[in-house]
Motif scaffolding. Structure first.
Motif, short mmCIF file in Angstrom:
data_model
loop_
_atom_site.label_atom_id
_atom_site.label_comp_id
_atom_site.label_asym_id
_atom_site.label_seq_id
_atom_site.Cartn_x
_atom_site.Cartn_y
_atom_site.Cartn_z
N GLN A 177 0.79 -1.25 -0.01
CA GLN A 177 -0.14 0.16 -0.04
C GLN A 177 0.92 1.07 -0.03
OE1 GLN A 177 -2.40 -1.60 3.48
NE2 GLN A 177 -4.11 -0.66 2.26
N ASP A 216 -1.52 -3.29 -5.28
CA ASP A 216 -1.85 -2.33 -4.23
C ASP A 216 -2.91 -2.90 -3.51
OD1 ASP A 216 -2.71 -0.03 -2.75
OD2 ASP A 216 -2.78 1.40 -4.48
N GLY A 217 -2.84 -2.95 -2.24
CA GLY A 217 -4.40 -3.58 -1.48
C GLY A 217 -3.74 -4.10 -0.11
N LYS A 218 -4.88 -4.54 0.52
CA LYS A 218 -4.51 -5.24 1.80
C LYS A 218 -4.21 -6.75 1.42
CE LYS A 218 -7.52 -2.63 4.67
NZ LYS A 218 -8.50 -2.54 5.52
#
Length: 270
Positions: A177, A216-218
């Protein structure tokens, strides 16, 4: 790697589905398969075992033979707590297989009590199989979640072997992130180092196509999404941000609960 796959059964529909996954895994590995049922002691030890347990493992073993006739199948009914029994079995195994939920079908309770506890203690990788799994649906790549943790590093070799056995592509996924403090949107240097580390390990499966995805992300959300088109997800039991005292990381727990395909959880044991 041990030439033995062990599957835990409890008579539930999910555990029979786990038998299918275990039989297929044993066939790919050219390994033996052991079907194990843990009989929780609820009566004096001098009394005879419940005959229903014998019937249960025989039915599960017959199901395994129907899925993979070429696999040698043995059976065992062992008295004791489920997790302790399967942990002991894992010491001689190359892979442990369990269903995502057992008798009663209460996902949160039973997932927390058996598969998660086993994955945190097993001496070999643990594959968790959902009830809707079917061997005929094994398509797509093997997805490997990487974050640079010791368990994730151990999972690289497992994922490479699984991809080679399945003749599938290997997709390594690193979720990140943007830095909220610096407003940087560039991938972290660690991601490049991880790609290099994996490249140095894939010589064990030279015929496998490997690609790297920086997303991009958890991590748990990214990997659950990736599981929709994968035939298997492989992750370390605990990530780099694992909290001391917790035996299993939040990402691996989330995947075992919500992934759309089987999940192999790998724990460093040395």
């Amino acid at each position: 790697m041990s030439n033995l796959v062990v599957v835990g059964v409890d008579g539930s529909a999910t555990s029979l589905t786990a038998v299918e996954g275990a039989a297929a895994a044993a066939a790919r590995r050219r390994a033996k398969l052991r079907v194990v049922h843990a009989e929780v002691p609820i009566k004096p030890r001098y009394m005879v075992p419940d005959p229903a347990s014998g019937t249960l493992v025989h039915e599960a073993a017959a199901h395994a033979v129907a899925v993979a006739p070429e696999v040698a199948v043995t059976m065992a009914v062992v008295t004791g707590d489920v997790v302790h029994v399967l942990e002991a079995q894992s010491r001689a195994a190359g892979l442990m297989v369990v269903g995502s939920r057992g008798v009663g079908g209460v996902l949160g309770l039973l997932l927390g009590s058996t598969p998660v506890s086993l994955a945190a203690r097993s001496r070999c990788p643990v594959m968790t199989v959902r009830e809707d799994y079917r061997t005929s649906a094994e398509t797509g790549p093997v997805v490997l979640g990487v974050d640079g943790s010791p368990d994730s590093d151990e999972a690289i070799d497992v994922a490479c072997a699984e991809a080679a056995q399945r003749q599938a592509d290997l997709v390594t996924v690193h979720a990140w992130q943007p830095d909220k403090v610096t407003s940087s949107t560039a991938p972290p240097p660690a991601a490049r180092a991880l790609a290099q580390a994996i490249a140095g390990r894939t010589d064990t499966c030279p015929d496998t196509i490997v690609r790297h995805d920086l997303v991009d992300g958890k991590p748990h959300e990214v990997l659950i999404e990736a599981s929709k088109t994968a035939q298997l997800v492989v992750v370390g039991a605990r990530g780099r941000r694992g909290i001391a005292g917790l035996l299993l990381g939040s990402v691996s727990q989330a995947l075992m609960t919500h992934a759309h395909c089987p999940v192999v959880t790998v724990r460093r044991t040395t």
